[in-house]
Design an enzyme around this catalytic site. Sequence first.
Site, PDB file in Angstrom:
ATOM      1  N   GLU A  55       0.854  -1.227  -0.095  1.00 39.40           N
ATOM      2  CA  GLU A  55       0.492  -0.154  -0.186  1.00 39.40           C
ATOM      3  C   GLU A  55       0.773   1.236   0.231  1.00 39.40           C
ATOM      4  O   GLU A  55       0.210   2.466   0.965  1.00 39.40           O
ATOM      5  CB  GLU A  55      -0.893  -0.014   1.196  1.00 39.40           C
ATOM      6  CG  GLU A  55      -1.801  -1.010   1.116  1.00 39.40           C
ATOM      7  CD  GLU A  55      -2.982  -0.693   2.625  1.00 39.40           C
ATOM      8  OE1 GLU A  55      -2.958   0.403   3.381  1.00 39.40           O
ATOM      9  OE2 GLU A  55      -3.744  -1.789   2.038  1.00 39.40           O
ATOM     10  N   GLU A  69      -3.740  -8.930   0.521  1.00 41.44           N
ATOM     11  CA  GLU A  69      -4.362  -9.053   1.950  1.00 41.44           C
ATOM     12  C   GLU A  69      -5.859  -9.090   1.942  1.00 41.44           C
ATOM     13  O   GLU A  69      -6.234  -8.090   0.959  1.00 41.44           O
ATOM     14  CB  GLU A  69      -3.819  -7.183   2.309  1.00 41.44           C
ATOM     15  CG  GLU A  69      -3.856  -7.427   3.949  1.00 41.44           C
ATOM     16  CD  GLU A  69      -3.294  -6.239   4.226  1.00 41.44           C
ATOM     17  OE1 GLU A  69      -1.475  -5.955   3.844  1.00 41.44           O
ATOM     18  OE2 GLU A  69      -3.502  -5.398   5.443  1.00 41.44           O
TER      19      GLU A  69
HETATM   20  C1  GAL Z   1      -4.205  -2.920   6.094  1.00 42.70           C
HETATM   21  C2  GAL Z   1      -2.813  -2.666   5.418  1.00 42.70           C
HETATM   22  C3  GAL Z   1      -2.631  -3.743   7.362  1.00 42.70           C
HETATM   23  C4  GAL Z   1      -2.450  -2.509   7.944  1.00 42.70           C
HETATM   24  C5  GAL Z   1      -4.573  -3.275   7.640  1.00 42.70           C
HETATM   25  C6  GAL Z   1      -5.534  -3.140   8.829  1.00 42.70           C
HETATM   26  O1  GAL Z   1      -4.125  -1.376   4.974  1.00 42.70           O
HETATM   27  O2  GAL Z   1      -1.759  -2.947   4.381  1.00 42.70           O
HETATM   28  O3  GAL Z   1      -0.716  -3.130   7.114  1.00 42.70           O
HETATM   29  O4  GAL Z   1      -2.636  -1.462   8.651  1.00 42.70           O
HETATM   30  O5  GAL Z   1      -4.979  -2.011   6.555  1.00 42.70           O
HETATM   31  O6  GAL Z   1      -6.825  -3.426   7.961  1.00 42.70           O
END
Ligand code: GAL
Length: 837
Positions: A453, A529
């Site tokens: 991100e 993710e």
């Molecule tokens: C994502 C990020 C992670 C964490 C997660 C929490 O956007 O890549 O590091 O912050 O959100 O939901």
Amino acid sequence: MKIYFFYKNNIFGIHSELSNTKLKLMKKLRFGSLLLLMICPYLINAQTTRTTHILENNWKFSKGNFENAEQVDFDDSAWETVSVPHDWAIYGPFDKEVDKQVVAISQNNEQEASEKTGRTGALPHIGDGWYRTSFQLPELAAGSRVLVVFEGAMSDPEVFVNGEKAGEWGYGYAYFNLDITDFVASGESNLLAVHLSPKPLSSRWYPGAGLFRKVRVLVLPEHHFQLWGTFVTTPFVTDSLAKINIKTKVEGQNLRLETAIKDTDGNVLATETATALFGKEFEQNIALENPKLWSPESPALYYAESKLYDESGQLQDEQTTRFGVRTISYQAGEGFKLNGEVRKFKGVCLHHDLGPLGAAVNKAALRRQIQLMKDMGANAIRSAHNMPSIEQLELCDEMGMLFLAESFDEWKRPKVKNGYNRFFDEYHEKDLVNLVRATRNHPCIVMWSSGNEVPDQHGSEGVKRAKSLQDIFHREDPTRPVTVGMDQVKAVMASGFGAIVDVPGLNYRTHLYEEAFERFPQGLLLGSETASTVSSRGIYKFPVEQAVGKMYDDGQCSSYDLEYCNWSNLPDDDAVLQDDKDWVIGEFVWTGFDYLGEPTPYDQYWPSRSSYFGICDLAGLPKDRYYWYKSRWDTDESTLHVLPHWNWEGKEGDTIPVFVYSSYSSAELFVNGKSLGVRTKSKDSKLERYRLMWNDVVYEPGELKVVAFNEKGEPAEEKIIRTAGAPHRLVLEPDRSTIQADGKDISFVTVSVVDKNGNPCPTATNQLSFEVSGAGEYRAACNGDATSLELFHKPTMKLFSGQLVVLVQSNERAGDIELSVAGKGLKRAKIKISSVE
Ligand code: GAL
């Protein structure tokens, strides 16, 4: 290979490059007689090859900055004696002032700044710290080189040898090495001093502080194998034959390289000698017949034992490289293939902290994490959002776990003021090169990630950066693709950023998968993710409803697994895509375990200092969601899990929905023998596709029973939960009852409380105290409560939802260890753990 033992200051550990027999001998000698060592001709007369000294014990440490702390005559006698890996911040105290920030977290779609606490764990990781140790060097032969190798140093390390600055680095997670030959004294004791200075606003989670990973000194002969200079690949693999290609970088000329391929029993399977040196590199192709292929189910490993000889036939250097034989491919229309078979990533993202141990690497804790994830049916781990520890990779190789090795959470554009953006220009290439070279022989790694991100997803500069980082990976390792975890999906579709990444990775944004697949040319997509569903183990909130960013007075989240963030989603949303789209090659759930810091949705609530995203809590205890994933991912064992617990005093007559997570597609629920009907999974609704739900159950204490049916409609398995009475007795269950007497191994003992009939008490919060005697010590405890400010290393803690975990650590003496746990009104419970050599 020459072995030196010095008992002056640092007792050197011995590198695993030794044979088992030698190792056993060494171990005996280490604890036995130094005299025997001195007269042992085998050791004294061993060839002059490399020596490796792991600097583990007898470090002196102090927080703060000190003038002349790098000098040999500096008086550190008042400093604490510690062993490395070490995390100075994990001992607390928790304090909201440590990381209080007034910020708008743009990754969380915030527009206005607000006061945040606990974002980095509310532990004292900011400020200066010094480490000092001495190591004795042998008389160095002419041309020898001495290197000091750090596998991470949090952060901004400055390294001094005998009072002189030998070098420095930036990023705390990076592996780096310094040639300290010009600073050391041959045949003498040398002082190594390291200054660290973790900055405020440098992380979005708990980074830890200190020498949290291994440190070693390498003494290399004049003609030697370069550090991280060997690359083993298997470009041709069939059932009957594999080509083992080995590129070996050396220092020196007119050398001969002999390589033997061995199996794990030490049998020599093939040998090859090379004499042609191309620049500094030998290249060998070795035929291995009937190779055993590496996979999560069958993690077969091999060793390449390499010996370097000079013209006169004198052995110069030797090393052993462990590797696996396997093929990987990523193709449009096929997806990801391992050894020719399509499989999807059933993955979890993990931050590097180990809960109550903080960031200090510990193999027993990592092994337990991997085992828990494997038992759930997971086959992959993503090291969010930085370089993994070498220990984690070693274990994934051995236990069979695919690995997505990530590098950065930031490139040049900041997320946090003092994040990687400070280092990007000077260090990004060096950091990636070291990452790849130090880890590329691990068969578990099947993909690299250049970033998560990154704000550089916006703008044409970012596209160039993505390309140039990916090119570095390709140059260093042409065998694995590169991904980026992308959350700015519209932007990367428009700019071309997403199109140039080998494997486009989407973070959340399930509603954009179809469009991204259409727009990107790669023909496949990874859920780099997913989910970010929040829950607290054993806590249930009513009414039961899907909710975004929901907060409660007690700082907990509901375990009905229906709460998530404004950027994230339910596991069920991901499952639909994973199950229905061949071009989605798998997912990495955020996260396998809770971690310190990022207490979303409670960033503005105190106390709250760790995450709620985990499938397991901070103690490693499974939350309900564990069984949701297991029911989908574990194809070996059936799953039948019922929630919530059945202790709702005061809620008699109220509606308490009951969910069942199961690998069976249909089940019947009974309350005190009365049927509440059969539920069958249905594709008609997203939730009903993956959960069996009885939403109108009226609570009455007693017995909740679920009977699951097989495909023929016959009862196949049942599960009963009973309303528990008052806490009566403690139950202690170690994950391992025999551990190694190496001063590092840990048994994780789950402590729970049951009523007089043996029913678990799911709401118990008894304050417990712990005592460890015999051949071990109390290391820490953790109950998984994100709002707890109790310190992990103090031998007392409250149960949270009826459970906690006590960590019992071995010392270097074999024998029995006894853990004794007491709580007011409860009978003291004891358990024995054996510690063996
Ligand atoms: C994502 C990020 C992670 C964490 C997660 C929490 O956007 O890549 O590091 O912050 O959100 O939901």
